[in-house]
Design an enzyme around this catalytic site. Structure first.
Site, PDB file in Angstrom:
ATOM      1  N   CYS A 128       0.827  -1.210   0.000  1.00 42.47           N
ATOM      2  CA  CYS A 128       0.000   0.000   0.000  1.00 42.47           C
ATOM      3  C   CYS A 128       0.861   1.260   0.000  1.00 42.47           C
ATOM      4  O   CYS A 128       0.337   2.373   0.099  1.00 42.47           O
ATOM      5  CB  CYS A 128      -0.929   0.014   1.214  1.00 42.47           C
ATOM      6  SG  CYS A 128      -0.044   0.138   2.787  1.00 42.47           S
TER       7      CYS A 128
ATOM      8  N   CYS B 298       4.812   2.069   4.016  1.00 45.24           N
ATOM      9  CA  CYS B 298       6.135   2.226   4.628  1.00 45.24           C
ATOM     10  C   CYS B 298       6.774   3.533   4.162  1.00 45.24           C
ATOM     11  O   CYS B 298       7.392   4.251   4.957  1.00 45.24           O
ATOM     12  CB  CYS B 298       7.021   1.041   4.278  1.00 45.24           C
ATOM     13  SG  CYS B 298       6.437  -0.511   5.000  1.00 45.24           S
TER      14      CYS B 298
ATOM     15  N   CYS C  58       5.408  -6.717   3.971  1.00 45.19           N
ATOM     16  CA  CYS C  58       5.025  -7.253   2.658  1.00 45.19           C
ATOM     17  C   CYS C  58       6.235  -7.779   1.897  1.00 45.19           C
ATOM     18  O   CYS C  58       6.198  -8.854   1.307  1.00 45.19           O
ATOM     19  CB  CYS C  58       4.304  -6.191   1.831  1.00 45.19           C
ATOM     20  SG  CYS C  58       2.726  -5.673   2.517  1.00 45.19           S
TER      21      CYS C  58
ATOM     22  N   CYS D 190       4.275  -3.160   9.773  1.00 46.04           N
ATOM     23  CA  CYS D 190       3.202  -2.722   8.873  1.00 46.04           C
ATOM     24  C   CYS D 190       2.570  -1.457   9.446  1.00 46.04           C
ATOM     25  O   CYS D 190       1.549  -1.524  10.101  1.00 46.04           O
ATOM     26  CB  CYS D 190       2.169  -3.839   8.719  1.00 46.04           C
ATOM     27  SG  CYS D 190       0.939  -3.559   7.430  1.00 46.04           S
TER      28      CYS D 190
ATOM     29  N   HIS E 120       5.223  -8.692  25.108  1.00 44.23           N
ATOM     30  CA  HIS E 120       4.436  -8.963  26.320  1.00 44.23           C
ATOM     31  C   HIS E 120       5.304  -8.909  27.572  1.00 44.23           C
ATOM     32  O   HIS E 120       4.899  -8.372  28.601  1.00 44.23           O
ATOM     33  CB  HIS E 120       3.773 -10.341  26.196  1.00 44.23           C
ATOM     34  CG  HIS E 120       3.081 -10.799  27.440  1.00 44.23           C
ATOM     35  ND1 HIS E 120       1.919 -10.237  27.910  1.00 44.23           N
ATOM     36  CD2 HIS E 120       3.408 -11.789  28.328  1.00 44.23           C
ATOM     37  CE1 HIS E 120       1.532 -10.851  29.017  1.00 44.23           C
ATOM     38  NE2 HIS E 120       2.425 -11.790  29.298  1.00 44.23           N
TER      39      HIS E 120
ATOM     40  N   CYS F  69       5.993  -5.323  28.391  1.00 45.54           N
ATOM     41  CA  CYS F  69       4.831  -4.438  28.292  1.00 45.54           C
ATOM     42  C   CYS F  69       4.532  -3.783  29.638  1.00 45.54           C
ATOM     43  O   CYS F  69       4.526  -4.463  30.679  1.00 45.54           O
ATOM     44  CB  CYS F  69       3.607  -5.244  27.841  1.00 45.54           C
ATOM     45  SG  CYS F  69       2.091  -4.254  27.706  1.00 45.54           S
TER      46      CYS F  69
ATOM     47  N   CYS G 289      -4.744  -4.938  30.490  1.00 41.91           N
ATOM     48  CA  CYS G 289      -4.145  -5.852  29.517  1.00 41.91           C
ATOM     49  C   CYS G 289      -5.111  -6.043  28.358  1.00 41.91           C
ATOM     50  O   CYS G 289      -6.327  -6.184  28.544  1.00 41.91           O
ATOM     51  CB  CYS G 289      -3.853  -7.196  30.190  1.00 41.91           C
ATOM     52  SG  CYS G 289      -3.187  -8.429  29.043  1.00 41.91           S
TER      53      CYS G 289
ATOM     54  N   CYS H 172      -4.586  -8.896  21.483  1.00 47.32           N
ATOM     55  CA  CYS H 172      -3.181  -8.479  21.512  1.00 47.32           C
ATOM     56  C   CYS H 172      -2.270  -9.676  21.230  1.00 47.32           C
ATOM     57  O   CYS H 172      -2.410 -10.739  21.835  1.00 47.32           O
ATOM     58  CB  CYS H 172      -2.838  -7.866  22.870  1.00 47.32           C
ATOM     59  SG  CYS H 172      -1.149  -7.244  22.952  1.00 47.32           S
TER      60      CYS H 172
ATOM     61  N   CYS I 240       9.454  -2.110  19.725  1.00 51.50           N
ATOM     62  CA  CYS I 240       8.484  -1.058  19.404  1.00 51.50           C
ATOM     63  C   CYS I 240       8.323  -0.071  20.548  1.00 51.50           C
ATOM     64  O   CYS I 240       8.027   1.110  20.318  1.00 51.50           O
ATOM     65  CB  CYS I 240       7.126  -1.679  19.077  1.00 51.50           C
ATOM     66  SG  CYS I 240       7.149  -2.797  17.662  1.00 51.50           S
TER      67      CYS I 240
ATOM     68  N   CYS J 210       1.886   1.271  19.706  1.00 48.09           N
ATOM     69  CA  CYS J 210       0.497   0.789  19.615  1.00 48.09           C
ATOM     70  C   CYS J 210      -0.150   0.647  20.987  1.00 48.09           C
ATOM     71  O   CYS J 210      -1.240   1.171  21.231  1.00 48.09           O
ATOM     72  CB  CYS J 210       0.462  -0.537  18.862  1.00 48.09           C
ATOM     73  SG  CYS J 210       1.020  -0.407  17.144  1.00 48.09           S
TER      74      CYS J 210
ATOM     75  N   CYS K 261      -1.325  -4.988  20.304  1.00 45.75           N
ATOM     76  CA  CYS K 261      -0.276  -5.337  19.345  1.00 45.75           C
ATOM     77  C   CYS K 261      -0.875  -6.321  18.339  1.00 45.75           C
ATOM     78  O   CYS K 261      -1.493  -7.312  18.729  1.00 45.75           O
ATOM     79  CB  CYS K 261       0.904  -5.978  20.078  1.00 45.75           C
ATOM     80  SG  CYS K 261       2.119  -6.748  18.979  1.00 45.75           S
TER      81      CYS K 261
ATOM     82  N   CYS L  89       2.575  -7.164  13.752  1.00 47.04           N
ATOM     83  CA  CYS L  89       2.817  -6.849  12.340  1.00 47.04           C
ATOM     84  C   CYS L  89       4.249  -7.084  11.891  1.00 47.04           C
ATOM     85  O   CYS L  89       4.524  -7.073  10.688  1.00 47.04           O
ATOM     86  CB  CYS L  89       2.400  -5.412  12.037  1.00 47.04           C
ATOM     87  SG  CYS L  89       3.460  -4.149  12.778  1.00 47.04           S
TER      88      CYS L  89
END
Length: 315
Positions: free
Chosen positions: A49, A52, A154, A188, A233, A236, A257, A263, A272, A286, A293, A296
């Site tokens: 798409c 990125c 992708c 993604c 996790h 987190c 949670c 998630c 991340c 996210c 999550c 991705c």
């Protein structure tokens, strides 16, 4: 466009901590960019798409330099990027033909490779009266590139274009160009900082350690304790809520949670929580904005399971 290398170095200095650049790296980068034989960057688009590239554009626009065009066209010699370039057709083909003849370029690939219908689901450009498919140009240019960087899930693993019935026969880049190796910056979209990090490491001539999925361990492998990998996790900030304080409604998620809302952090390895959207800290990823999550960065993304289906295993 006239852009000094100082502007690109300024940008790298601003985000050095978030992308793991040391003062020695910045010094080496300055020397690399001063070299007139610095490699070209060729950025091609396949089945995707273009998210990125858009994420990269949006991120860079808020910092110095002001745009990805300035960073790549003025500082590290971007000669082809379909989203930002103005030429097409014969001119586009001539640039790529020239690059293949001379080699020494970094090939960045965004999007999976369609293989059905002789690859005609995705035509990269037309040249000398012939339509050149993405599958064809990727196979040719990968052979002459100094490095191949896959930007986004992708290109790394097939992602959304390869999901489901996959009528266009999309496959991941590494499968298409084997045995040529790839550096996979999955996501993604891919984290813009991570894409910059990969290109900077290659400009510096550094060896990039990769995990079993071809992803840089510096970006995707977290550790808790000695020699132990862990998942999103495990680091987190909501982990303490896993047992007794799970969200069951998307309107009531703050501090809870998110495992019952789908998630996938228990199976996802990536840093991340270190930096997203150009800002350090847990509030800018996210989970930090109350979203589960979705895994991705993983090869299985998006999978056949609903994003909102509860995942109950793990601890």
């Amino acid at each position: 466009m006239n852009l000094s290398r100082r502007r690109f170095l300024e940008y790298c200095g601003i985000v050095a901590g978030t992308i793991g650049l040391t003062p020695e790296d910045l010094l080496g980068l300055n020397e690399a960019l001063a070299n007139p034989s610095a490699p070209e960057v060729i950025w091609l688009h396949g089945s995707s798409c273009t998210g990125c590239s858009v994420s990269f554009l949006n991120y860079i626009s808020d910092t110095a330099p002001e745009s990805v065009v300035e960073v790549l066209a003025g500082s590290i010699n971007l000669t082809h990027h379909a989203t930002v370039m103005t030429f097409a057709g014969e001119s586009c083909g001539a640039v790529l033909e020239h690059a293949v003849k001379h080699g020494n370029y970094i090939l960045v690939l965004e999007g999976g490779v369609p293989t059905a219908f002789d690859g005609l689901c995705c035509v990269a450009y037309s040249y000398k009266g012939r339509e050149i498919t993405y599958a064809e140009v990727v196979a040719e240019m990968a052979l002459h590139a100094s490095h191949v960087v896959c930007a986004g899930t992708c290109s790394c693993f097939g992602g959304i274009p390869a999901a489901g019935s996959n009528p266009s026969g999309v496959i991941r880049v590494a499968e298409h160009i084997a045995p040529v190796g790839t550096i996979n910056i999955s996501g993604c979209p891919a984290n813009p900082n991570w894409v910059v990090w990969a290109i900077v490491q290659l400009l510096l001539g550094n060896t990039v350690a990769l995990d079993s999925d071809g992803r840089p361990t510096a970006l995707y492998t977290q550790s808790v304790g000695q020699n132990s990998k862990t998942t999103i996790h495990q680091t987190c900030p909501r982990k303490s809520s896993y047992q007794n304080n799970r969200a069951t409604d998307i309107d009531d998620t703050v501090g809870k949670c998110l495992v019952n809302l789908g998630c996938r952090g228990q199976w996802t390895e990536a840093k991340c929580n270190g930096c997203w959207n150009g800002t350090e800290g847990n509030g800018h990823w996210c989970i930090g904005v109350n979203s589960p999550c979705i895994g991705c960065v993983e090869p299985e993304f998006p999978s056949s399971q609903s994003f909102f289906q509860s995942y109950s295993s793990g601890s």
